[in-house]
Design an enzyme around this catalytic site. Structure first.
Site, PDB file in Angstrom:
ATOM      1  N   GLN A  99       0.838  -1.196   0.000  1.00  0.00           N
ATOM      2  CA  GLN A  99       0.000   0.000   0.000  1.00  0.00           C
ATOM      3  C   GLN A  99       0.877   1.252   0.000  1.00  0.00           C
ATOM      4  OE1 GLN A  99      -2.361   1.491   3.455  1.00  0.00           O
ATOM      5  NE2 GLN A  99      -4.138   0.944   2.209  1.00  0.00           N
ATOM      6  N   TYR A 168      -6.055  10.307   5.154  1.00  0.00           N
ATOM      7  CA  TYR A 168      -4.798  10.599   4.479  1.00  0.00           C
ATOM      8  C   TYR A 168      -5.022  11.435   3.219  1.00  0.00           C
ATOM      9  CZ  TYR A 168      -2.581   7.497   7.838  1.00  0.00           C
ATOM     10  OH  TYR A 168      -2.118   6.930   8.999  1.00  0.00           O
ATOM     11  N   ARG A 311      -7.971  -7.879  11.987  1.00  0.00           N
ATOM     12  CA  ARG A 311      -7.758  -8.028  13.430  1.00  0.00           C
ATOM     13  C   ARG A 311      -7.963  -9.454  13.934  1.00  0.00           C
ATOM     14  NH1 ARG A 311      -8.476  -3.602  11.616  1.00  0.00           N
ATOM     15  NH2 ARG A 311      -7.303  -1.807  12.354  1.00  0.00           N
TER      16      ARG A 311
END
Length: 328
Positions: A99, A168, A311
């Protein structure tokens, strides 16, 4: 009935199953933001039974660094370590994506040594940049993504993911909350994604037609005056047309989860289902998916093609192996 163990062909690549390890900061990079043995061991373990592994957000240039300890893809010296990382993932039969990220205004001079860049000046001190980007700054960022993609190819990755979520820089241009520009990069959604399209074009020219481009879109902000599903659909159509191979859907300025959706298996499944009505490229659904039956329900109800399991894998790196063996 579709199964999470089904293969999927994307471009020239065959994914061995529908499971995706999404990008998650691992806190395993070295003092110089480089690949370490600890990082290689982490990804080697996590990617064993995964079809597609997306390496954590990596800053494309020094001023785009989000925080201390973030992985760098900002210089050619990074390539050697990144090559070892890509190889470790691919040895497991997983496709390796990295990424690419620029933090925009959510970084600080204390982290980067540079004034922060962003789309617009804002009343919100946490989101307003030190410098509002000029067209020259924008061109420099486009080139920064291109050069980072070049390094990813030098390192042997199968593709790159462009990070446009979680506050971002690209998310700041996409969201009407943070983009108040009056030039060709602001206003209507078609203008707010102009930077994305320029980056996609530049990256595709750099990596060629056979490698993968993913885009992680913070589809909705879930905030007053924020991005809406209509924006997400328009963007998704444009990204597919521009050459994105896989759309990875997450939250916008709200971050990677929404409190009102915390009970769901797949926080953004309503949005992905609507977006899939308008595009043909695969869509990744993420957010709180911990149950294999729920994952397959998302695939079979046209909410997703691929399932991001982050997660739950951090909690139990054997989770994918366990659920895949149950589907045989």
């Amino acid at each position: 009935m579709k199964n999470i163990n089904d293969k999927m062909i994307v471009g020239k690549f065959t994914l061995k199953n529908r499971l995706v390890l999404p990008p998650m900061a691992s806190a395993t990079s070295g003092e110089q933001d480089t690949v370490t043995d600890k990082m290689i061991n982490y990804y080697s373990e996590m990617s064993k039974d995964i079809g597609l592994t997306i390496v954590e957000h990596s800053y494309i240039s020094p001023e785009g660094k989000a925080h201390q300890g973030q992985l760098s893809i900002s210089k050619e010296d990074d390539v050697e370590g990144l090559s070892k990382l890509a190889n470790a993932i691919q040895k497991n039969g997983a496709k390796a994506i990295i990424q690419l990220s620029h933090a925009g205004s959510v970084t600080s001079e204390s982290v980067t040594g540079y004034k922060s860049l962003g789309a617009s000046k804002l009343a919100d001190d946490k989101l307003t940049p030190d410098i509002v980007m000029t067209t020259k700054d924008i061109a420099n960022v486009v080139n920064g993504f291109r050069l980072a993609a070049k390094r990813a190819m030098m390192a042997g990755f199968d593709g790159v993911e462009l990070h446009s979520a979680h506050k971002y820089l690209l998310n700041q241009f996409y969201s009407p909350i943070t983009n108040k520009r009056s030039d060709e990069y602001g206003g209507a959604i078609e203008n707010r994604i102009r930077l994305h399209l320029e980056i996609i074009k530049s990256v595709r020219e750099e990596i060629g037609k056979d490698k993968l481009i993913l885009l992680r879109l913070g589809a909705l902000d879930y905030m007053e005056n924020g991005s809406l599903i209509e924006d997400a659909v328009c963007a998704a159509i444009a990204f597919e047309k521009a050459g994105v191979d896989i759309l990875d859907v997450s939250g916008g300025l709200c971050g990677y989860m929404v409190k009102s959706k915390a009970h769901l298996q797949g926080y953004f499944s309503v949005e992905t289902k609507e977006m899939k009505k308008h595009i043909s490229i695969p869509v990744i659904s993420t957010g709180g998916i911990t149950n294999s039956d729920a994952a397959e329900k998302l695939i079979n109800s046209d909410c997703a093609d691929l399932i991001g399991i982050g997660r739950v894998m951090k909690k139990d790196p054997m989770w994918a192996s366990k659920v895949l063996n149950k589907t045989h």
